[in-house]
Design a protein around this motif. Structure first.
Motif, PDB file in Angstrom:
ATOM      1  N   ALA A  63     -30.382  26.594  84.686  1.00  0.00           N
ATOM      2  CA  ALA A  63     -30.171  25.265  84.270  1.00  0.00           C
ATOM      3  C   ALA A  63     -29.584  24.893  82.904  1.00  0.00           C
ATOM      4  N   LEU A  64     -29.939  26.208  81.911  1.00  0.00           N
ATOM      5  CA  LEU A  64     -29.528  26.220  80.921  1.00  0.00           C
ATOM      6  C   LEU A  64     -27.989  26.728  80.742  1.00  0.00           C
ATOM      7  N   ASP A  65     -27.594  27.312  81.000  1.00  0.00           N
ATOM      8  CA  ASP A  65     -26.243  27.502  81.444  1.00  0.00           C
ATOM      9  C   ASP A  65     -25.399  26.693  82.180  1.00  0.00           C
ATOM     10  N   HIS A  98     -40.997  36.087  79.713  1.00  0.00           N
ATOM     11  CA  HIS A  98     -40.606  37.071  80.809  1.00  0.00           C
ATOM     12  C   HIS A  98     -42.544  37.048  81.516  1.00  0.00           C
ATOM     13  N   SER A  99     -41.350  36.187  83.263  1.00  0.00           N
ATOM     14  CA  SER A  99     -42.171  36.694  84.230  1.00  0.00           C
ATOM     15  C   SER A  99     -42.719  35.184  84.563  1.00  0.00           C
ATOM     16  N   ALA A 100     -42.020  34.423  84.058  1.00  0.00           N
ATOM     17  CA  ALA A 100     -42.505  32.816  84.228  1.00  0.00           C
ATOM     18  C   ALA A 100     -41.068  31.929  84.351  1.00  0.00           C
ATOM     19  N   SER A 101     -41.533  30.421  84.028  1.00  0.00           N
ATOM     20  CA  SER A 101     -39.543  29.369  84.184  1.00  0.00           C
ATOM     21  C   SER A 101     -40.476  28.454  83.512  1.00  0.00           C
ATOM     22  N   TYR A 102     -40.571  27.314  84.306  1.00  0.00           N
ATOM     23  CA  TYR A 102     -39.988  26.358  82.818  1.00  0.00           C
ATOM     24  C   TYR A 102     -41.789  25.698  82.959  1.00  0.00           C
ATOM     25  N   LEU A 135     -33.929  28.897  88.173  1.00  0.00           N
ATOM     26  CA  LEU A 135     -33.581  28.095  88.817  1.00  0.00           C
ATOM     27  C   LEU A 135     -33.221  27.267  87.298  1.00  0.00           C
ATOM     28  N   TYR A 136     -34.352  27.860  86.362  1.00  0.00           N
ATOM     29  CA  TYR A 136     -34.121  27.209  84.729  1.00  0.00           C
ATOM     30  C   TYR A 136     -33.450  28.125  83.697  1.00  0.00           C
TER      31      TYR A 136
END
Length: 331
Positions: A296-298, A249-253, A292-293
């Protein structure tokens, strides 16, 4: 409980440290066919489906606050949590571990089991990671205030316990008044030498020893917001075999921080299924860094889900409790 001057001051601070095959949708908008249903009733499907909401609102030695709970796969009538007009309180236990690179740093962890008898294999369990500067006690006792959606954070704890998950909330260092080290040099560059890494190893040892109740160690999940969201990503990067699924939640890598975000180009297709939740007006951790994260996973076939609230800034969105519980139940 840690309210008073400390909590009042923290409510005025932004809860993040600025250093830092296809998708599926979850929550109330999921249809029986696997297509995502939006709030206006339309459906869509494809490689990367978003469920976008449209509401306006922001949504050592141990000490215990209650005896260890006996729990069940489907929580019986009643709850560990009580909601009053302006407060939400969930009973819980607390233990201090002496940990870190020196082995003597005191770190608290709070936890609770659901009501009832545990399943034969034990309860599934969820690690919830706090945001920067906001003690993990705020998962257990919250005021009905708009600041950073803390009410929704408390509702998440209640929803998980009521759904039959053990909830475990470790404190960041200095009694929760700092941030997780996952995206802070030098730990971000040498994680295994960090105090937080040793803390996690000690927490896993306590988990296996039964400290947190009868837990099925093959059914463990992680979720967190802001700094805790980056820490949730770290759970996959450093301890993947221990987790089934994540909710960020509200974050990335793991090593990103706010708009300073580079996602590695060599992500592993074994990455755990990950649900992303974000506010569309978040200027602390911009939505594009999460994308972005996720994208990249998709691209490598990892299962993802996305829940957006266009009107929310940097804080828990209203859909978070239902969406996260649903995500974990289906994984």
């Amino acid at each position: 409980m840690k309210f008073g001057g400390k909590q009042a001051a923290m409510l005025a601070v932004v809860a993040v440290l600025g250093c830092n095959p296809g998708s599926v949708d979850v929550g109330e908008g999921e249809s029986s066919t696997g297509e995502a249903t939006s709030t206006d009733g339309t459906t869509s499907s494809g490689a990367a489906v978003d469920t976008t909401t449209t509401q306006d609102g922001a949504s050592g030695e141990g000490s215990t606050t209650e005896a260890a709970g006996d729990s069940t796969g489907v929580a019986p009538e009643g709850s560990r949590c009580e909601i009053q007009p302006s407060t939400l309180v969930c009973t819980h236990q607390t233990k201090t571990l002496f940990t870190g690179v020196t082995g003597v740093a005191p770190r608290e962890v709070h936890w609770q089991t659901p009501l009832g008898e545990p399943p034969a294999n034990g309860w599934p369990a969820v690690f919830l990671f706090q945001g920067s500067l906001f003690t993990a006690e705020l998962f257990w006792t919250v005021l009905d205030a708009e600041a950073f959606g803390f009410w929704n954070q408390g509702l998440l704890t209640k929803a998980l316990l009521d759904a039959g998950f053990v909830v475990i909330t470790p404190e960041a260092s200095l009694d929760g008044n700092t941030a997780w080290q996952t995206n802070i040099p030098p730990a971000s560059l040498a994680w295994e030498e960090s105090g937080d890494h040793q803390f996690m190893l000690d927490l896993f040892e306590e988990l296996e020893a039964g400290t947190f109740g009868a837990v099925d160690v093959s059914a463990v999940y992680a979720a967190g917001i802001s700094s805790g969201g980056y820490m949730t990503s770290r759970m996959d990067e450093a301890y993947r075999a221990r987790f089934r699924a994540l909710a960020i939640h509200s974050a990335s890598y793991a090593t990103c921080g706010g708009p300073a975000c580079v996602v590695p180009g060599d992500l592993d297709a074994a990455h755990r299924p990950t649900l992303f939740l974000h506010g569309g007006t978040d200027v602390v951790v911009p939505q594009w860094t999460m994308e972005l994260y996720r994208d990249a996973l998709d691209a490598i076939g990892v299962e993802t889900g996305t829940v957006l609230d266009p009107g929310q800034g940097h804080g828990w969105i209203d859909e978070a409790p239902t969406a996260i519980v649903s995500w974990f139940q289906t994984h």
